[in-house]
Write a protein that holds these residues in place. Structure first.
Motif, PDB file in Angstrom:
ATOM      1  N   ASN A 338      -6.180  34.757  -4.893  1.00  0.00           N
ATOM      2  CA  ASN A 338      -5.348  33.870  -4.073  1.00  0.00           C
ATOM      3  C   ASN A 338      -4.050  33.546  -4.785  1.00  0.00           C
ATOM      4  O   ASN A 338      -2.963  33.642  -4.210  1.00  0.00           O
ATOM      5  N   LYS A 341      -1.737  36.407  -4.748  1.00  0.00           N
ATOM      6  CA  LYS A 341      -1.174  36.659  -3.408  1.00  0.00           C
ATOM      7  C   LYS A 341       0.062  35.800  -3.157  1.00  0.00           C
ATOM      8  O   LYS A 341       0.988  36.196  -2.471  1.00  0.00           O
ATOM      9  N   ASP A 366      -0.644  28.484 -10.387  1.00  0.00           N
ATOM     10  CA  ASP A 366       0.343  29.474  -9.937  1.00  0.00           C
ATOM     11  C   ASP A 366       1.671  28.800  -9.654  1.00  0.00           C
ATOM     12  O   ASP A 366       1.780  27.581  -9.644  1.00  0.00           O
ATOM     13  N   GLN A 385      -7.216  29.179   7.158  1.00  0.00           N
ATOM     14  CA  GLN A 385      -6.095  29.664   6.380  1.00  0.00           C
ATOM     15  C   GLN A 385      -4.897  28.786   6.676  1.00  0.00           C
ATOM     16  O   GLN A 385      -4.641  28.439   7.833  1.00  0.00           O
ATOM     17  N   SER A 387      -0.923  28.568   5.040  1.00  0.00           N
ATOM     18  CA  SER A 387       0.233  29.454   5.199  1.00  0.00           C
ATOM     19  C   SER A 387      -0.189  30.846   4.758  1.00  0.00           C
ATOM     20  O   SER A 387      -1.058  31.021   3.920  1.00  0.00           O
ATOM     21  N   THR A 397      -9.523  36.925   4.910  1.00  0.00           N
ATOM     22  CA  THR A 397     -10.367  36.516   6.026  1.00  0.00           C
ATOM     23  C   THR A 397     -10.589  35.008   6.061  1.00  0.00           C
ATOM     24  O   THR A 397     -11.166  34.481   6.987  1.00  0.00           O
ATOM     25  N   LEU A 401     -12.315  30.915  -0.462  1.00  0.00           N
ATOM     26  CA  LEU A 401     -12.511  29.588  -1.040  1.00  0.00           C
ATOM     27  C   LEU A 401     -13.855  28.984  -0.635  1.00  0.00           C
ATOM     28  O   LEU A 401     -14.456  28.250  -1.410  1.00  0.00           O
TER      29      LEU A 401
END
Ligand SMILES: Nc1ncnc2c1ncn2[C@@H]1O[C@H](COP(=O)(O)OP(=O)(O)OP(=O)(O)O)[C@@H](O)[C@H]1O
Ligand SMILES: [Mg+2]
Lengths: 446, 122
Positions: A338, A341, A366, A385, A387, A397, A401
């Motif tokens: 994550n 990404k 991050d 989900q 943003s 998908t 988390l």
């Protein structure tokens, strides 16, 4: 109805009657004692007067006082004796006076004796009444306590025991003793409740059973066609079924990648269902934290190169953790992928582990867009989900988390996020069971 | 090797048979359910039996129990099932199977996997 309230009422009336009777007699006898005491007092006074009348010269005052004594005397015989004495006194006849005096004195002695007897016997009676009432009351309390013990306390204890048993999972809710009173009502209500609870529980269990059966069927029904697809593609790609043109090879490659992704999704979904089921068990062992961190980073090499993002391990304590290593690694991989990404090219993702309040904390930071407070709550839920990243590396998908959370919680840890829009995100989770790494293990192995 | 394959899904048994024959050079007999497998092993000896977990008539676990406990067969048995959870793996082991192939499998790896299981199990 043999109600406890009724028996309390009866008890109350009994005590009331006892108290009233005791009070009535005590009062009555006290009055008689007071009367006797007044008589004795008037007797002493009369004796004094009589002595004065005999020894002193005649005085009108003594005569008057004697008259008064006679007037106060309620006893007619006594009044008559006093009258005779007064007459003798007024007549100034010494002989008669002596005679009357002797008569009156005799009478008075008898009179005072009588009154003293009255005082004594009435005092005894009062004592007997008070003492008797007390004894009766004690006996009453004793009997009452025994009755209460039988009617209330034992059934309550019995019921408490049943409730405790019920709570600790032995559902012996069938009562043999339900007396026809308030306690019995309580017991009956509890039985109804227990029956309702058991019914609901059985329904839930049936539902749980149905759910896991359903999951098994889904698992089978999804994996069976995937097995055929993957198998066929694999055989074709192996070249054993005949040579392929480059274009066909490329197309078969795409189909293989996508079927693998679909299998991963199915596995993720079924994994989550399994972790969330009540009887999920972990395969725990003591593993160095370092090993988990390094192999998680290692397994993300491919994605890391594709994303062109730097993963930096800032530091970690030299400890071993008691975990299902594959599962904790899965948590780290989900959080790291994550973070990657949402990180721009040439950016960095940081890992740091430390010990705080007797737990191992693992943090993944991050420099991405951050997550709004509102979304921080939602993203741990299934298929939620917030943003989407600017550069969708892999189409997600929304299960990553949820799986991480379920796995961390299966290890009795917690997972959370600290973030602010525009300032990046820090996901962290805890591992409660750790110990110092055993030193020199490598040297022994080597 | 002579292999008996019990699998109810015709597609999977076809793919598995081709894999075992073309990649592993084995001889494969295919049956469609547990009962047929039990009948077949009484007729002929095999070097390996591969059982699917979920099958009609007699499921893989029952078939395995029949072969090992009732018929006292020595032939090695490998399970092949979509149920990948630990408990069913353990159930297979307890019934006398020597290994487990998870579905979906990669046909290019299956033969090596079988060889590895046979080496370890013997
Ligand atoms: N580091 C992060 N920075 C910003 N947003 C994040 C970050 N991590 C997660 N999110 C948000 O939380 C959502 C849920 O994440 P989750 O990992 O559950 O699903 P996903 O990554 O979309 O899909 P999957 O992990 O199943 O492939 C993401 O879609 C994203 O919006
Ligand atoms: Mg994710």
């Amino acid at each position: 109805m043999n109600s406890i309230y009724r028996s309390l009422q009866i008890q109350f009336y009994f005590v009331l009657c006892l108290m009233l009777a005791a009070s009535y007699f005590t009062f009555k006898f006290s009055k008689e004692i007071v009367a006797a005491k007044t008589n004795i007092h008037s007797h002493s006074r009369l004796i004094t007067l009589m002595y004065e009348a005999r020894t002193q010269p005649y005085s009108k005052k003594i005569s008057y006082e004697l008259q008064k004594s006679r007037a106060y005397s309620l006893n007619p015989t006594r009044a008559l004796h006093i009258s005779n004495f007064i007459q003798a006194y007024n007549s100034s006849n010494r002989n008669i006076l002596e005679k009357r005096y002797q008569e009156l004195l005799d009478y008075e002695n008898e009179y005072v004796n009588l009154n003293e007897t009255i005082i004594e016997s009435k005092s005894d009676q009062i004592f007997a009444i008070v003492f008797g009432a007390l004894l009766l009351q004690i006996l009453n309390i004793f009997l009452y306590l025994r009755a209460m013990q039988k009617q209330m306390l034992s059934p309550i204890e019995h019921l408490t025991q049943k409730i405790n048993d019920f709570m600790s999972g032995s559902y012996s809710y069938r009562f043999t003793t339900a007396p026809d009173n308030e306690i019995g009502n309580l017991e009956r209500s509890f039985r109804l409740m227990a029956e309702e609870v058991i019914k609901n529980m059985e329904e839930l269990q049936a539902l749980d059973q149905a759910k896991s059966e359903f999951m098994n069927i889904v698992s089978h029904e999804l994996r069976t066609p995937m097995t055929s697809i993957k198998g066929s593609l694999g055989l074709i790609a192996s070249g054993k079924m005949g040579d392929l043109s480059d274009k066909v090879k490329k197309l078969i490659g795409i189909a293989e990648i996508e079927s693998n992704r679909l299998i991963r999704l199915i596995n993720d979904f079924l994994d989550l269902a399994k972790i969330e089921a009540k009887n999920y068990s972990l395969d725990r062992s003591w593993v160095p934290l370092e090993k988990i961190l390094l192999s998680s980073v290692e397994s993300l090499k491919g994605l890391q190169e594709k994303a062109n993002v730097n993963i930096q391990i800032l530091g970690y304590p030299k400890v071993e953790v008691n975990v299902d290593a594959d599962k904790i690694q899965q948590v780290l991989v989900n959080l790291l992928s994550n973070a990657m990404k949402f990180t721009t090219e040439h950016g960095s993702v940081f890992i740091q582990a430390d010990i705080f309040e007797n737990k191992v904390y693992i943090r993944i930071k991050d420099q991405g867009p951050g997550i709004s407070e509102e979304n921080q709550q939602k993203i741990f839920q299934k298929f939620r989900q917030a943003s989407s990243p600017d550069r969708p590396l892999v189409k997600g998908t929304g299960l990553g988390l949820s799986i991480a959370k379920a796995l961390v919680e299966a290890h009795e840890g917690k997972i959370s996020v600290v973030s602010e829009i525009g300032k990046g995100s820090e996901f962290y989770f805890t591992i409660p069971e750790y110990r110092e790494e055993i030193k020199g293990k490598e040297t022994i192995a080597a | 090797m002579k292999i008996l394959l019990a699998e109810d899904d015709i597609n999977i048994s076809t793919i598995m048979a081709i894999t075992l024959e073309q990649i592993g050079n084995h001889q494969v007999t295919v049956v469609e359910d547990g009962l047929a497998a039990v009948e077949q092993v009484q007729r002929q000896d095999y070097d390996l039996i591969i059982l699917d977990g979920m099958m009609p008539k007699l499921d893989g676990f029952e078939t395995c129990r029949k072969m090992k406990t009732d018929l006292h067969l020595k032939m090695p048995i490998i399970f092949m099932s979509a149920k990948s959870d630990e408990s069913s793996k353990k159930a297979g082991k307890d019934l006398g199977a020597i290994g487990y192939i998870e579905k979906p499998f990669d046909p290019n790896l299956v033969c090596e996997q079988i060889e590895k299981i046979l080496e370890e199990g013997m």
